[in-house]
Design an enzyme around this catalytic site. Structure first.
Site, mmCIF file in Angstrom:
data_model
loop_
_atom_site.group_PDB
_atom_site.id
_atom_site.type_symbol
_atom_site.label_atom_id
_atom_site.label_comp_id
_atom_site.label_asym_id
_atom_site.label_seq_id
_atom_site.Cartn_x
_atom_site.Cartn_y
_atom_site.Cartn_z
ATOM 1 C CB THR A 178 11.807 -19.683 1.003
ATOM 2 O OG1 THR A 178 12.430 -20.425 -0.042
ATOM 3 C CG2 THR A 178 11.340 -20.621 2.102
ATOM 4 C CG HIS A 208 6.774 -3.008 11.435
ATOM 5 N ND1 HIS A 208 7.301 -1.818 11.870
ATOM 6 C CD2 HIS A 208 6.636 -2.891 10.107
ATOM 7 C CE1 HIS A 208 7.493 -1.022 10.818
ATOM 8 N NE2 HIS A 208 7.093 -1.659 9.747
ATOM 9 C CB SER A 222 3.084 -3.263 7.381
ATOM 10 O OG SER A 222 4.320 -3.513 7.986
ATOM 11 C CD GLN A 272 0.789 4.123 10.186
ATOM 12 O OE1 GLN A 272 0.244 3.863 11.271
ATOM 13 N NE2 GLN A 272 2.094 4.132 10.036
ATOM 14 C CB CYS A 307 13.165 15.650 9.670
ATOM 15 S SG CYS A 307 12.632 17.227 9.032
ATOM 16 C CG ASN A 346 2.569 8.043 6.980
ATOM 17 O OD1 ASN A 346 1.907 8.161 5.940
ATOM 18 N ND2 ASN A 346 3.785 8.529 7.096
ATOM 19 N N GLY A 353 5.250 -3.786 4.210
ATOM 20 C CA GLY A 353 4.205 -2.946 3.634
ATOM 21 C C GLY A 353 4.723 -2.266 2.373
ATOM 22 C CB THR A 354 8.069 -0.846 1.604
ATOM 23 O OG1 THR A 354 8.073 0.045 2.719
ATOM 24 C CG2 THR A 354 8.769 -0.198 0.435
HETATM 25 N N1 PLP Z 1 2.690 2.840 4.192
HETATM 26 C C1 PLP Z 1 2.470 3.586 5.290
HETATM 27 C C2 PLP Z 1 1.283 4.492 5.330
HETATM 28 C C3 PLP Z 1 3.354 3.524 6.374
HETATM 29 O O1 PLP Z 1 3.134 4.276 7.458
HETATM 30 C C4 PLP Z 1 4.466 2.646 6.297
HETATM 31 C C5 PLP Z 1 5.454 2.591 7.399
HETATM 32 O O2 PLP Z 1 5.709 3.588 8.053
HETATM 33 C C6 PLP Z 1 4.625 1.875 5.135
HETATM 34 C C7 PLP Z 1 3.729 1.996 4.110
HETATM 35 C C8 PLP Z 1 5.765 0.914 4.994
HETATM 36 O O3 PLP Z 1 5.570 -0.251 5.744
HETATM 37 P P1 PLP Z 1 6.838 -1.183 6.093
HETATM 38 O O4 PLP Z 1 7.573 -0.516 7.200
HETATM 39 O O5 PLP Z 1 6.237 -2.501 6.489
HETATM 40 O O6 PLP Z 1 7.640 -1.297 4.851
#
Ligand code: PLP
Length: 383
Positions: free
Chosen positions: A235, A199, A197, A177, A323, A149, A69-70
């Site tokens: 890949t 996971h 994302s 989320q 934290c 989140n 997701g990042t």
């Molecule tokens: N964006 C939000 C709102 C999230 O809660 C998270 C993960 O906690 C991410 C992005 C990042 O996703 P990933 O863990 O797949 O990089």
């Protein structure tokens, strides 16, 4: 163990694991290879892309597979910023974004882009009027998350999208989320770019998606081969893509039933916890939230101590604040909601999931009550 941290990560759905296994064992071909063994892997990747596209209501070519997701957030922000910088260098985001967006915005500021961070009201939602006022002739993009989140608060993305569209500005939404937790169709949301994302929705880790509406100008961030229409070299993680598609389909199938079940469990938990513990506040209460998240501010104790106290009793929750990544800062989300630093430090986040049962939540009410009482009895603030 009682696991109440599904916003951090979720267990892999057994069907997703089963679907992945052949691609980790015998079907290890490279989707870019020209022979049949490679073509088989390519076919599986493209079928997965089509399945995901069908769930979220877009065309398969609008799906770009990323490593998280990042990374999807990075591609959206940096990709648009660099593609459109000749047109303007102003970007609008919100004060409550995940670090994947916030820290990327800070990096773009260091490159010379001008950023506006929209405030939120005390219920945790962005005021669309503030967005309208922030847009300038050189604004190229807005990035506003769908569900927060930490609090689970749903942002008014449809209204934000309408304003952005009227002003000819692209909208990116971090939906990490929300996908799988609320009804989700790209055209209903109206964003041009959407990140999610694997996971967080019972798929594997290390796989993310960026939806980019056809025609959206985007520059690749990772250079290399021409994978993913030249937008994300590397890949493809075939097994993870297959697992993600399986997880997304399952999440969409079960979304409504899970939302009703988890919403009822969460609301009952909050009622009971408010009755059992004095000086406790539910963050985002009374505003639309994803049904599985509960953010509590407990006065007179810090969230980190509660998390550790619950861990000793076998319950996993989080502070939801920085934290957890080692920075001793109170949650920027709760601070943006106007909470004093002390109150923001006393926050914990519980996020329920498919395996959560009523008995788990009842045990949690009891253990949380005992933990807070114990911590308050040894703290200077006994209220
Ligand atoms: N964006 C939000 C709102 C999230 O809660 C998270 C993960 O906690 C991410 C992005 C990042 O996703 P990933 O863990 O797949 O990089």
């Amino acid at each position: 163990m009682i696991y109440l941290d599904h916003n951090a990560t979720t267990p892999l759905a057994p069907t997703a694991l089963e679907a992945m296994l052949p691609y980790l064992r015998e079907r290890y071909g490279n989707p870019s290879s020209p022979y049949r063994f490679g073509n088989e892997a390519r076919g599986a990747v493209e079928r997965a892309r089509s399945r995901i596209a069908e769930c979220i209501g877009c065309k398969p070519v609008e799906i770009i597979f990323c490593a998280s997701g990042t990374e999807a957030d990075n591609l959206a922000l940096r990709g648009v910023a660099h593609a459109l910088e000749a047109r303007g260098r102003h970007i609008v985001t919100t004060a409550i974004e995940h670090p994947a967006v916030l820290h990327t915005c800070k990096a773009l500021e260091r490159e010379g882009f001008r950023l506006t961070y929209l405030p939120v009201s005390d219920d945790g939602a962005v005021e669309p009027g503030a967005l309208a006022a922030s847009l300038c002739p050189d604004t190229i993009m807005v990035s506003a998350m769908h569900a927060n989140n930490e609090t689970g608060v749903l942002q008014p993305i449809e209204e934000i999208a309408a304003i952005a569209r009227r002003r000819g500005v692209l909208l990116h939404t971090d939906a990490v989320q929300s996908v799988g937790k609320v009804p989700f169709r790209v055209d209903d949301l109206g964003a041009d770019l959407i990140a999610f994302s694997g996971h967080k929705l019972y798929g594997p880790k290390g796989i993310g998606v960026l939806y980019a509406r056809r025609g959206t100008q985007l520059t690749s961030v990772i250079t290399g081969g021409g994978h993913e229409l030249g937008l994300r070299a590397g890949t493809e993680n075939v097994a993870a893509i297959i697992g993600l598609a399986e997880a997304v389909c399952l999440a969409f199938e079960e979304q409504e039933a899970q939302a009703v079940r988890l919403g009822a469990l969460r609301d009952r938990f909050e009622r009971r916890v408010c009755a059992a513990i004095r000086r406790i506040k539910i963050n985002g209460e009374g505003t639309p939230r994803v049904p599985s998240t509960s953010s509590l501010s407990v006065q007179g104790v810090d969230g980190e101590s509660i998390v550790l106290g619950l861990d000793v009793r076998g319950i996993c929750v989080s502070t939801g604040s920085a934290c957890s990544t080692g920075e001793d800062e109170p949650s920027h989300v709760l601070r943006a909601m106007g909470r004093p630093a002390q109150e923001a430090r006393g926050a914990i986040r519980l996020s329920l999931g498919k395996e959560t049962r009523e008995a788990d939540m009842d045990t949690t009410v009891q253990v949380l009550t005992e933990t807070v009482e114990r911590l308050r009895s040894i703290s200077s603030d006994r209220g």
